[in-house]
Design a protein around this motif. Structure first.
Motif, PDB file in Angstrom:
ATOM      1  N   ALA A  55       0.831  -1.207   0.000  1.00 42.66           N
ATOM      2  CA  ALA A  55       0.000   0.000   0.000  1.00 42.66           C
ATOM      3  C   ALA A  55       0.866   1.258   0.000  1.00 42.66           C
ATOM      4  O   ALA A  55       1.846   1.337   0.732  1.00 42.66           O
ATOM      5  N   PRO A  56       0.480   2.239  -0.816  1.00 43.30           N
ATOM      6  CA  PRO A  56       1.191   3.515  -0.754  1.00 43.30           C
ATOM      7  C   PRO A  56       0.895   4.181   0.596  1.00 43.30           C
ATOM      8  O   PRO A  56      -0.107   3.885   1.249  1.00 43.30           O
ATOM      9  N   VAL A  62      -5.514   7.511   4.576  1.00 45.51           N
ATOM     10  CA  VAL A  62      -6.952   7.386   4.323  1.00 45.51           C
ATOM     11  C   VAL A  62      -7.574   6.497   5.400  1.00 45.51           C
ATOM     12  O   VAL A  62      -8.632   6.806   5.947  1.00 45.51           O
ATOM     13  N   TRP A  63      -6.906   5.392   5.718  1.00 43.88           N
ATOM     14  CA  TRP A  63      -7.416   4.469   6.733  1.00 43.88           C
ATOM     15  C   TRP A  63      -7.561   5.174   8.082  1.00 43.88           C
ATOM     16  O   TRP A  63      -8.559   4.981   8.780  1.00 43.88           O
ATOM     17  N   ARG A  64      -6.595   5.996   8.440  1.00 41.29           N
ATOM     18  CA  ARG A  64      -6.685   6.718   9.718  1.00 41.29           C
ATOM     19  C   ARG A  64      -7.878   7.661   9.759  1.00 41.29           C
ATOM     20  O   ARG A  64      -8.427   7.929  10.818  1.00 41.29           O
ATOM     21  N   CYS A  65      -8.289   8.160   8.623  1.00 39.19           N
ATOM     22  CA  CYS A  65      -9.470   9.035   8.560  1.00 39.19           C
ATOM     23  C   CYS A  65     -10.771   8.233   8.605  1.00 39.19           C
ATOM     24  O   CYS A  65     -11.767   8.699   9.167  1.00 39.19           O
ATOM     25  N   ALA A  76     -10.084  -3.947  13.691  1.00 41.76           N
ATOM     26  CA  ALA A  76      -9.109  -5.006  13.969  1.00 41.76           C
ATOM     27  C   ALA A  76      -8.965  -5.986  12.812  1.00 41.76           C
ATOM     28  O   ALA A  76      -7.967  -6.699  12.722  1.00 41.76           O
ATOM     29  N   LYS A  77      -9.920  -5.996  11.909  1.00 41.22           N
ATOM     30  CA  LYS A  77      -9.879  -6.920  10.774  1.00 41.22           C
ATOM     31  C   LYS A  77      -9.066  -6.387   9.601  1.00 41.22           C
ATOM     32  O   LYS A  77      -8.814  -7.113   8.651  1.00 41.22           O
ATOM     33  N   VAL A  78      -8.640  -5.129   9.647  1.00 43.22           N
ATOM     34  CA  VAL A  78      -7.939  -4.511   8.516  1.00 43.22           C
ATOM     35  C   VAL A  78      -6.458  -4.347   8.839  1.00 43.22           C
ATOM     36  O   VAL A  78      -6.093  -3.859   9.897  1.00 43.22           O
ATOM     37  N   CYS A  79      -5.628  -4.742   7.881  1.00 45.78           N
ATOM     38  CA  CYS A  79      -4.181  -4.584   8.007  1.00 45.78           C
ATOM     39  C   CYS A  79      -3.662  -3.954   6.718  1.00 45.78           C
ATOM     40  O   CYS A  79      -3.793  -4.536   5.642  1.00 45.78           O
TER      41      CYS A  79
END
Length: 113
Positions: A55-56, A62-65, A76-79
């Motif tokens: 991932a860039p 984006v994930w933190r937002c 917890a399911k996303v890495c």
């Protein structure tokens, strides 16, 4: 090994730059939103883990937002990773197995693994 607890979704972003990643997310936002809605409404416990490989940096931003708007269980399911996380390699039979899987999907023209 251990029994499978659910599905593993694996997305390889190896060929995406930060700009193309954002463009893809923006262009497919309605579809992405609908996919997540269907999954959470009808199959909330089916997904065991979602991996975003290679991932860039912008993907993590984006994930933190997005993450604060999701339950802790969903978060917890996303890495999101720059490579192959050891727990994914172990679950799928080693890093070479992950590379083979990603290569097979790429050969089939799916675009993401």
């Amino acid at each position: 090994g251990d029994p499978v607890r659910g599905t593993y979704d694996v997305y390889d972003c190896a060929d995406l730059s930060a700009w193309s990643f954002l463009s893809e997310v923006r262009a497919h936002r309605p579809a992405i939103k609908r996919i997540f809605a269907i999954g959470s409404e009808h199959f909330p416990d089916l997904l065991y883990k979602c991996y975003v490989l290679n991932a860039p940096t912008v993907a993590a931003l984006v994930w933190r937002c997005v993450a604060p708007f999701m339950s802790e269980q969903a978060q917890a399911k996303v890495c999101i990773s720059r490579g192959v996380p050891p727990e994914l390699a172990e679950a799928l039979g080693g890093e070479a197995a992950v590379r083979r899987m990603v290569a097979l999907v790429s050969e089939e023209g799916e675009g993401v693994a």
